[in-house]
Design a protein around this motif. Structure first.
Motif, mmCIF file in Angstrom:
data_model
loop_
_atom_site.group_PDB
_atom_site.id
_atom_site.type_symbol
_atom_site.label_atom_id
_atom_site.label_comp_id
_atom_site.label_asym_id
_atom_site.label_seq_id
_atom_site.Cartn_x
_atom_site.Cartn_y
_atom_site.Cartn_z
ATOM 1 N N VAL A 204 6.047 -8.010 -2.060
ATOM 2 C CA VAL A 204 7.329 -7.933 -2.067
ATOM 3 C C VAL A 204 8.091 -8.257 -0.620
ATOM 4 O O VAL A 204 7.530 -7.815 0.273
ATOM 5 N N ALA A 205 9.161 -9.030 -0.692
ATOM 6 C CA ALA A 205 9.813 -9.272 0.509
ATOM 7 C C ALA A 205 11.158 -8.817 0.571
ATOM 8 O O ALA A 205 11.982 -9.377 -0.620
ATOM 9 N N LEU B 120 2.243 2.976 -8.388
ATOM 10 C CA LEU B 120 1.791 1.658 -7.611
ATOM 11 C C LEU B 120 0.473 1.593 -6.749
ATOM 12 O O LEU B 120 0.148 2.713 -6.354
ATOM 13 N N SER B 121 -0.296 0.608 -6.900
ATOM 14 C CA SER B 121 -1.591 0.677 -6.392
ATOM 15 C C SER B 121 -1.684 0.191 -4.789
ATOM 16 O O SER B 121 -0.693 -0.841 -4.443
ATOM 17 N N ALA B 122 -2.023 1.339 -4.063
ATOM 18 C CA ALA B 122 -1.661 0.784 -2.133
ATOM 19 C C ALA B 122 -2.649 -0.362 -2.151
ATOM 20 O O ALA B 122 -2.172 -1.432 -1.210
ATOM 21 N N SER B 123 -3.721 -0.443 -2.541
ATOM 22 C CA SER B 123 -4.808 -1.342 -2.132
ATOM 23 C C SER B 123 -4.240 -2.929 -2.652
ATOM 24 O O SER B 123 -4.619 -3.793 -2.038
ATOM 25 N N SER B 124 -3.432 -3.070 -3.625
ATOM 26 C CA SER B 124 -3.206 -4.348 -4.005
ATOM 27 C C SER B 124 -1.532 -4.554 -3.595
ATOM 28 O O SER B 124 -1.273 -5.623 -4.336
ATOM 29 N N THR B 125 -0.915 -3.994 -2.854
ATOM 30 C CA THR B 125 0.388 -3.886 -2.751
ATOM 31 C C THR B 125 0.662 -4.478 -1.293
ATOM 32 O O THR B 125 0.024 -4.144 -0.400
ATOM 33 N N GLY B 126 1.571 -5.204 -0.924
ATOM 34 C CA GLY B 126 1.996 -5.741 0.379
ATOM 35 C C GLY B 126 3.676 -5.716 0.468
ATOM 36 O O GLY B 126 4.328 -6.144 -0.597
ATOM 37 N N VAL B 127 4.063 -5.156 1.505
ATOM 38 C CA VAL B 127 5.515 -5.005 1.721
ATOM 39 C C VAL B 127 6.029 -5.754 3.038
ATOM 40 O O VAL B 127 5.260 -5.122 3.981
ATOM 41 N N TRP B 128 6.824 -6.623 3.185
ATOM 42 C CA TRP B 128 7.315 -7.574 4.054
ATOM 43 C C TRP B 128 9.040 -7.117 4.103
ATOM 44 O O TRP B 128 9.601 -7.242 3.208
ATOM 45 N N CYS B 129 9.404 -6.676 5.286
ATOM 46 C CA CYS B 129 10.983 -6.561 5.544
ATOM 47 C C CYS B 129 11.549 -7.083 6.764
ATOM 48 O O CYS B 129 10.834 -6.710 7.941
ATOM 49 N N GLY B 130 12.713 -7.581 6.992
ATOM 50 C CA GLY B 130 13.222 -7.820 8.309
ATOM 51 C C GLY B 130 13.711 -6.314 8.797
ATOM 52 O O GLY B 130 14.425 -5.764 8.061
ATOM 53 N N ASN B 131 13.481 -6.347 10.002
ATOM 54 C CA ASN B 131 14.306 -5.037 10.859
ATOM 55 C C ASN B 131 15.794 -5.082 10.843
ATOM 56 O O ASN B 131 16.228 -3.826 10.543
ATOM 57 N N SER B 132 16.474 -6.147 10.524
ATOM 58 C CA SER B 132 17.885 -6.187 10.395
ATOM 59 C C SER B 132 18.348 -6.358 8.938
ATOM 60 O O SER B 132 19.422 -6.522 8.642
ATOM 61 N N ASP B 133 17.341 -5.973 8.069
ATOM 62 C CA ASP B 133 17.855 -6.315 6.675
ATOM 63 C C ASP B 133 18.581 -5.086 6.102
ATOM 64 O O ASP B 133 18.326 -3.885 6.359
ATOM 65 N N PRO B 134 19.542 -5.264 5.274
ATOM 66 C CA PRO B 134 20.339 -3.976 4.809
ATOM 67 C C PRO B 134 19.274 -3.222 4.157
ATOM 68 O O PRO B 134 19.756 -2.023 4.009
ATOM 69 N N PHE B 135 18.218 -3.678 3.548
ATOM 70 C CA PHE B 135 17.412 -2.922 2.948
ATOM 71 C C PHE B 135 16.165 -2.279 3.632
ATOM 72 O O PHE B 135 15.315 -1.827 2.930
ATOM 73 N N ALA C 93 -1.507 -1.953 1.454
ATOM 74 C CA ALA C 93 -2.329 -2.452 2.226
ATOM 75 C C ALA C 93 -1.924 -3.335 3.127
ATOM 76 O O ALA C 93 -2.298 -3.473 4.390
ATOM 77 N N VAL C 94 -0.477 -3.834 3.381
ATOM 78 C CA VAL C 94 0.071 -4.328 4.260
ATOM 79 C C VAL C 94 1.520 -3.960 4.113
ATOM 80 O O VAL C 94 2.353 -3.887 3.048
ATOM 81 N N GLY C 95 2.048 -3.420 5.100
ATOM 82 C CA GLY C 95 3.498 -2.729 5.307
ATOM 83 C C GLY C 95 3.980 -3.469 6.562
ATOM 84 O O GLY C 95 3.764 -2.712 7.548
ATOM 85 N N LYS C 96 4.622 -4.487 6.515
ATOM 86 C CA LYS C 96 5.089 -5.304 7.799
ATOM 87 C C LYS C 96 6.579 -5.133 8.056
ATOM 88 O O LYS C 96 7.279 -5.891 7.271
ATOM 89 N N MET C 97 7.104 -4.501 8.925
ATOM 90 C CA MET C 97 8.492 -4.710 9.396
ATOM 91 C C MET C 97 8.580 -5.763 10.598
ATOM 92 O O MET C 97 7.946 -5.188 11.674
ATOM 93 N N SER C 98 9.303 -6.766 10.640
ATOM 94 C CA SER C 98 9.306 -7.246 11.737
ATOM 95 C C SER C 98 10.902 -7.879 11.941
ATOM 96 O O SER C 98 11.592 -7.669 11.120
ATOM 97 N N ASP C 99 11.103 -9.054 13.110
ATOM 98 C CA ASP C 99 12.394 -9.324 13.201
ATOM 99 C C ASP C 99 12.845 -10.182 12.109
ATOM 100 O O ASP C 99 12.071 -11.053 11.514
ATOM 101 N N GLY C 100 13.914 -10.074 11.587
ATOM 102 C CA GLY C 100 14.525 -10.909 10.725
ATOM 103 C C GLY C 100 15.655 -10.328 9.863
ATOM 104 O O GLY C 100 15.892 -8.801 9.992
ATOM 105 N N ASP C 101 16.427 -10.968 8.862
ATOM 106 C CA ASP C 101 17.286 -10.469 8.401
ATOM 107 C C ASP C 101 17.208 -10.653 6.684
ATOM 108 O O ASP C 101 16.082 -11.118 6.235
ATOM 109 N N HIS C 102 18.126 -10.623 5.870
ATOM 110 C CA HIS C 102 17.886 -10.816 4.529
ATOM 111 C C HIS C 102 18.518 -12.296 4.276
ATOM 112 O O HIS C 102 19.541 -12.514 3.573
ATOM 113 N N ASN C 103 17.582 -13.266 4.734
ATOM 114 C CA ASN C 103 18.203 -14.651 4.362
ATOM 115 C C ASN C 103 16.663 -15.411 4.242
ATOM 116 O O ASN C 103 15.705 -15.029 4.426
#
Length: 288
Positions: free
Chosen positions: A193-194, A229-244, A258-268
């Motif tokens: 999910v992004a 939810l299964s941790a091993s099969s789930t990946g989450v990406w989101c921008g640090n400037s995203d309202p969510f 398994a992947v939980g990545k917050m990085s630079d980016g917005d909701h676009n």
């Protein structure tokens, strides 16, 4: 629209016409999420419809299908790597954001990401997208996107000699829907999910004017059911400037995916295009 239960009239996509249509539409607009009554965040806009049919053997196709579960025709978009037969491919289902439709994935670099995954040695898989609404759940409007995904989409894929869905990914509202689907389908090999549109409170969810009441929202909200939810099969990406971003950080903390990545980016769409190769690689590795 078209007769129920049968394959709709085929309109496969001329990719050159698609790219021109996507370029004309440009980037998506982000509505303000401030104030007591928050405007819904929109996903990237759908691209222009196909101007003429091409054979369904093409790597990218768009068709109209009749969904009894949704009580309407929906777009069915299938994107596969170039130069590889689609016959027998595993499938990842893609769920779009609010205000968009399935064709939005044609303008987010999905095929390029699939081509790169194959070039890196991963087995080929296809991405199948359909139209949804109402955070991809049944909110009592004679429109049940989850039933479409569970009961109708596998048959549509089988008609095209593709495997049943074995992975799911979603953007924004589609992230909510993908996580909701994953709660009932434990056999999924990957759920990515992004910028997932999740709600940390009932007032926040209520402001979207989708859920009938608090009980209905609570039954669907992924943040309230992390144990499903299964941790091993789930990946989450989101921008640090995203309202969510706050809600997605909470998801990462509670699920420990398994992947939980917050990085630079917005909701676009710029952010989503940027992470698409990483998401497709995550999915491909698990499908392999």
């Amino acid at each position: 629209m078209r007769r129920p239960g049968a394959e709709g009239t085929g309109h496969a996509l001329n990719r050159r016409g698609l790219l021109l249509g996507a370029a004309a539409l440009g980037g998506s607009a982000l509505l303000s999420a401030c104030g007591a009554e928050k405007a819904p965040l929109m996903g990237p806009p759908p691209v222009a419809p196909p101007t003429k049919p091409t054979p369904l053997t093409e790597a990218v196709t768009v068709q109209k299908m009749r969904s009894a579960a949704r009580n309407r025709d929906v777009n069915l978009v299938i994107i596969a790597p170039e130069g590889v037969s689609r016959v027998g491919m595993p499938v990842c289902v893609a769920l779009h954001g609010r205000g968009a439709d399935a064709r939005t994935f044609l303008d987010l670099g999905v095929q390029n990401a699939l081509n790169r995954a194959v070039a890196d040695g991963l087995p080929a898989f296809a991405v199948a997208a359909v139209d949804g609404d109402n955070y991809w759940v049944d909110v009592g409007k004679a429109d049940d996107p989850q039933r479409m995904l569970a009961d109708e989409l596998p048959g549509w894929l089988a008609q095209r000699q593709l495997q049943p869905p074995s992975a799911m990914f979603g953007i924004s509202m589609g992230g909510f829907g993908a996580l909701r689907y994953a709660r009932e389908h434990k056999n999924l090999k990957a759920v990515a999910v992004a910028s997932a549109a999740l709600f940390v409170s009932w007032p926040d969810a209520k402001s979207r004017k989708v859920f009938a009441d608090r009980e209905q929202w609570e039954s669907h909200e992924p943040l309230l059911h992390p144990g499903d939810l299964s941790a091993s099969s789930t990946g989450v990406w989101c921008g640090n400037s995203d309202p969510f971003a706050g809600a997605d950080r909470k998801l990462i903390k509670s699920v420990r995916p398994a992947v939980g990545k917050m990085s630079d980016g917005d909701h676009n769409d710029d952010y989503w295009r940027g992470i698409m190769p990483e998401m497709m690689k995550f999915i491909g590795e698990r499908l392999a």
